[in-house]
Design a protein around this motif. Structure first.
Motif, PDB file in Angstrom:
ATOM      1  N   ILE A 231       4.329  -1.435 -36.022  1.00  6.65           N
ATOM      2  CA  ILE A 231       3.464  -1.328 -36.979  1.00  6.65           C
ATOM      3  C   ILE A 231       2.435  -2.315 -37.018  1.00  6.65           C
ATOM      4  N   PHE A 232       1.015  -1.916 -36.983  1.00  4.08           N
ATOM      5  CA  PHE A 232      -0.206  -2.705 -36.808  1.00  4.08           C
ATOM      6  C   PHE A 232      -0.980  -2.831 -38.034  1.00  4.08           C
ATOM      7  N   ALA A 233      -1.681  -4.100 -38.271  1.00  3.42           N
ATOM      8  CA  ALA A 233      -2.624  -4.322 -39.249  1.00  3.42           C
ATOM      9  C   ALA A 233      -3.725  -4.884 -38.626  1.00  3.42           C
ATOM     10  N   PRO A 234      -5.022  -5.151 -38.915  1.00  2.96           N
ATOM     11  CA  PRO A 234      -6.055  -6.045 -38.383  1.00  2.96           C
ATOM     12  C   PRO A 234      -5.568  -7.272 -37.977  1.00  2.96           C
ATOM     13  N   SER A 235      -4.857  -8.031 -38.697  1.00  4.04           N
ATOM     14  CA  SER A 235      -4.636  -9.395 -38.308  1.00  4.04           C
ATOM     15  C   SER A 235      -3.131  -9.731 -37.821  1.00  4.04           C
ATOM     16  N   CYS A 236      -2.380  -8.750 -37.528  1.00  2.00           N
ATOM     17  CA  CYS A 236      -1.078  -8.780 -36.897  1.00  2.00           C
ATOM     18  C   CYS A 236      -0.487  -7.557 -36.436  1.00  2.00           C
ATOM     19  N   GLY A 237       0.764  -8.093 -35.673  1.00  5.17           N
ATOM     20  CA  GLY A 237       1.478  -6.538 -35.342  1.00  5.17           C
ATOM     21  C   GLY A 237       2.866  -6.885 -35.049  1.00  5.17           C
ATOM     22  N   ILE A 238       3.901  -5.969 -35.086  1.00  2.00           N
ATOM     23  CA  ILE A 238       4.989  -6.185 -34.705  1.00  2.00           C
ATOM     24  C   ILE A 238       5.476  -4.915 -34.236  1.00  2.00           C
ATOM     25  N   ARG A 239       6.335  -4.916 -33.054  1.00  2.00           N
ATOM     26  CA  ARG A 239       6.804  -3.809 -32.400  1.00  2.00           C
ATOM     27  C   ARG A 239       8.359  -4.112 -31.816  1.00  2.00           C
ATOM     28  N   LEU A 240       8.964  -3.311 -31.397  1.00  2.87           N
ATOM     29  CA  LEU A 240      10.331  -2.816 -31.021  1.00  2.87           C
ATOM     30  C   LEU A 240      10.696  -1.703 -30.103  1.00  2.87           C
ATOM     31  N   ASP A 241      11.250  -1.904 -28.756  1.00  4.22           N
ATOM     32  CA  ASP A 241      11.376  -0.806 -28.050  1.00  4.22           C
ATOM     33  C   ASP A 241      12.405  -0.863 -27.017  1.00  4.22           C
ATOM     34  N   ASP A 242      13.095   0.133 -26.428  1.00  3.73           N
ATOM     35  CA  ASP A 242      14.126  -0.010 -25.659  1.00  3.73           C
ATOM     36  C   ASP A 242      13.651  -0.158 -24.231  1.00  3.73           C
ATOM     37  N   GLU A 243      12.363  -0.080 -24.050  1.00  4.38           N
ATOM     38  CA  GLU A 243      11.672  -0.463 -22.838  1.00  4.38           C
ATOM     39  C   GLU A 243      10.908  -1.766 -22.695  1.00  4.38           C
ATOM     40  N   LYS A 244      11.036  -2.752 -21.781  1.00  3.48           N
ATOM     41  CA  LYS A 244      10.439  -3.804 -21.849  1.00  3.48           C
ATOM     42  C   LYS A 244       8.848  -3.488 -21.617  1.00  3.48           C
ATOM     43  N   PHE A 245       7.875  -3.779 -22.627  1.00  2.00           N
ATOM     44  CA  PHE A 245       6.656  -3.465 -22.606  1.00  2.00           C
ATOM     45  C   PHE A 245       5.679  -4.728 -22.566  1.00  2.00           C
TER      46      PHE A 245
END
Length: 631
Positions: A231-245
């Motif tokens: 999920i992204f916004a102009p001022s910040c972002g968060i992310r979760l995944d099963d692959e190391k990105f």
């Protein structure tokens, strides 16, 4: 909220970054307006240029305010001020960050040409601007998300993911206060999930937390059934995944991986140490007098440019981009993302003089600034490449015009006189007015470039040498240069001084007036060098017979006679008889000064007296590359 569903293959491509992978475009937001003033558009262009040239791009974050133009016709309430910001993912630094931002700057101009407020997201960077200040403020609109196809097994996994991300937010905002954090979460059946959160670095810690928690509040509605999401916004972002990105930071990894990193680091250090000792011994044994390339000691303030940006600007050094070639390598035309044209000199890996020339170019041109010297914009030392980036000269070289039957018609007498004066002023700067006293040693028609107004600029400082205060001449056993322009004392004895450049300038003056090359002139019907032929015709009082026939309608006799006279003074056999370049400039600017009679010029520099083992080739744009071999 804007939601995008993408398949697994694209998701993995999006969330996995390697050094070789170009930045991947994600999304843009363009708030268009029909009331944008010309001043605002100009300020936006200035901002884009700032992004591509800012020295802080290697650090990954910066913001600016552009307010360089005013427009009294603006609508009331519309500001011409442009507020800009860029940010790279915390683990993307150096040229990878620069390349992403350079790409973003190019794309943002193309995708949002009439925008008041614009944001563009890539997988590893974001670029935004607006006419309203947003620095240090939380911006949550627009907000968008990406989800992958893998689904969770039950609702408890959603709760577990939310709890894990809350801990990661606390780590970024309270525990470390670094505005970012990553973590590896041990999941069911020996599976690992990788989390990431990041805020703009100008936000206060509390506001950073507010931004990240606001995105996490959207998680139940958009992403709670997915194992891969962001999920992204102009001022910040968060992310979760099963692959190391993200790239490893040395924190949050397993004990096993840390031990492996430590072990590899120790082995790598030992190998590097051994190689360094051998390299030092080898260099000292083989070439005691060679000064190795050391960026910290000789590059001055000259910026570096990423190799990947050069590859992009020259279409991977394509044949269609090539301007010319010579003994030192190839020259290509390039286009930076901000639209600026450049000339790229790619030195040959097999050139015996490549390293020496490369070092000289950076040492001298980077420290010398004059309207009649070509500007060196940047350099690159990556993957064993030696690359120099210059301002692009749209009219190529003096050589390409002067000795071409069609192009020489563009050079009327006023232009040729202007070129003579410009070259003279550039040499005076090198000899007397710059911080360094520089002897160019390779002045020739192909090393004089012409801008779009036909102003001359001296280029190619690969053979240049600096003199200390009080030093008048030097000697070298390696005579390097271009026959036809070499002073006799340099060609025969290896002696060079400011008077060596004066001789080369004199040859240039005669070539500009006569429209013929000095080298090879003895093979014509005249059976003698251009210099000796010109001197004999001048002594006979028939100097106007020497002028290039394309000048018959534009020349001014008194000016031609004076320039011929000055040229012959500069090519006299004895160095002490030649004037200084400051005296030459005075003579060129005076209509009343009485000039001394020139003595006979050098007979056969570049003819039969010398072993012609030195050749010269030049490019169309003529950031010239000369192939010069020792006698």
């Amino acid at each position: 909220m804007i939601t995008m569903k993408i398949n697994l293959s694209f998701m993995l491509l999006l969330l996995t970054t390697t050094n070789a992978q170009p930045p991947i475009y994600n999304k843009n937001f363009c708030e268009n307006s029909t009331h944008i003033s010309p001043s605002y558009k100009t300020n936006v262009k200035t901002l884009i240029s700032w992004v591509t040239s800012d020295s802080f791009t290697s650090k990954g974050f910066n913001y600016t305010i552009i307010d360089d133009h005013d427009d009294n016709n603006n609508d009331i309430g519309f500001s011409d001020v442009v507020y800009g910001l860029y940010s790279c993912r915390y683990d993307i630094t150096g040229y990878l960050c620069q390349f992403c931002l350079t790409t973003a700057a190019s794309d943002i101009s193309r995708q949002c040409p009439n925008s008041v407020t614009t944001i563009i997201w890539y997988d590893v960077c974001i670029l935004r601007y607006s006419n309203q200040s947003f620095h240090g403020k939380v911006s949550l609109s627009p907000t968008w998300n990406i989800t992958g196809p893998r689904k969770i097994k039950d609702s408890t996994e959603a709760e577990k993911m939310e709890t894990a991300m809350k801990g990661l937010i606390r780590k970024a905002t309270i525990e470390t206060k670094q505005f970012w954090a990553v973590e590896e979460f041990h999941w069911a059946e020996n599976e690992t999930l990788y989390g990431w959160v990041q805020c703009d670095r100008d936000l206060p810690s509390d506001d950073c937390g507010q931004c990240l928690y606001a995105l996490l509040d959207l998680f139940p509605q958009c992403c709670a059934t997915n194992l891969q999401w962001a999920i992204f916004a102009p001022s910040c972002g968060i992310r979760l995944d099963d692959e190391k990105f993200y790239q490893s930071s040395g924190k949050g990894g397993t004990g096993k991986s840390r031990k492996m990193i430590i072990s590899l680091s120790v082995v790598g250090f030992v190998v590097l140490l051994c190689f360094s000792v051998y390299f030092f011994w080898y260099r000292k044994r083989v070439r005691k007098d060679e000064i190795t390339l050391d960026e910290e000691t000789w590059n001055g303030d000259l910026p570096t440019i990423p190799l990947i940006t050069i590859l992009q600007s020259t279409n991977n050094f394509s044949e269609t981009s090539k301007l010319g070639e010579g003994g030192f390598g190839l020259v290509f035309k390039g286009m930076l993302p901000n639209g600026r044209q450049i000339a790229v000199k790619k030195l040959s890996k097999f050139s015996g003089q490549g390293s020496e020339e490369f070092k000289n170019e950076i040492m001298f041109i980077a420290k010398l600034q004059h309207r009649n010297l070509v500007r060196l914009l940047a350099y690159c030392l990556e993957e064993n490449e030696k690359i120099l980036v210059y301002e692009y000269m749209s009219n190529g070289s003096l050589h390409s015009h002067l000795f071409d039957d069609e192009k020489k018609t563009q050079l009327d007498w006023n232009i040729r006189l202007s070129i003579i004066n410009g070259i003279a002023k550039g040499i005076v700067y090198l000899h007397e007015d710059s911080r360094l006293r520089v002897i160019h040693r390779d002045l020739k028609a192909s090393n004089v470039l012409l801008d779009d107004e036909m102003n001359p600029k001296i280029s190619d400082f690969g053979l240049a040498r600096a003199f200390e205060i009080g030093q008048n001449q030097a000697n070298t056993k390696r005579v390097m240069g271009t026959f036809g322009y070499m002073a006799p004392e340099y060609a025969m004895e290896g002696l060079f001084s400011v008077k060596s450049d004066v001789f080369s300038f004199g040859v240039l003056v005669l070539e500009i007036i006569i429209g013929r090359k000095n080298s090879g002139f003895h093979l014509s019907d005249h059976g003698q060098s251009l210099l000796l032929y010109a001197w004999k015709v001048w002594c006979a009082g028939k100097c106007l017979e020497l002028i290039d026939q394309v000048l018959v309608k534009s020349f001014i006799a008194s000016e031609v006679e004076k320039c011929l006279h000055i040229g012959l003074l500069c090519v006299q056999q004895e160095a002490e008889d030649r004037p200084t370049m400051s005296s030459v400039v005075l003579m060129l600017g005076s209509d009343t000064m009485t000039l001394p009679k020139p003595n006979q010029p050098a007979y056969s520099v570049g003819r039969t007296t010398l072993n012609e083992t030195s050749t010269s080739r030049s490019s169309n744009n003529n950031v010239t590359i000369s192939n010069m071999l020792p006698r």
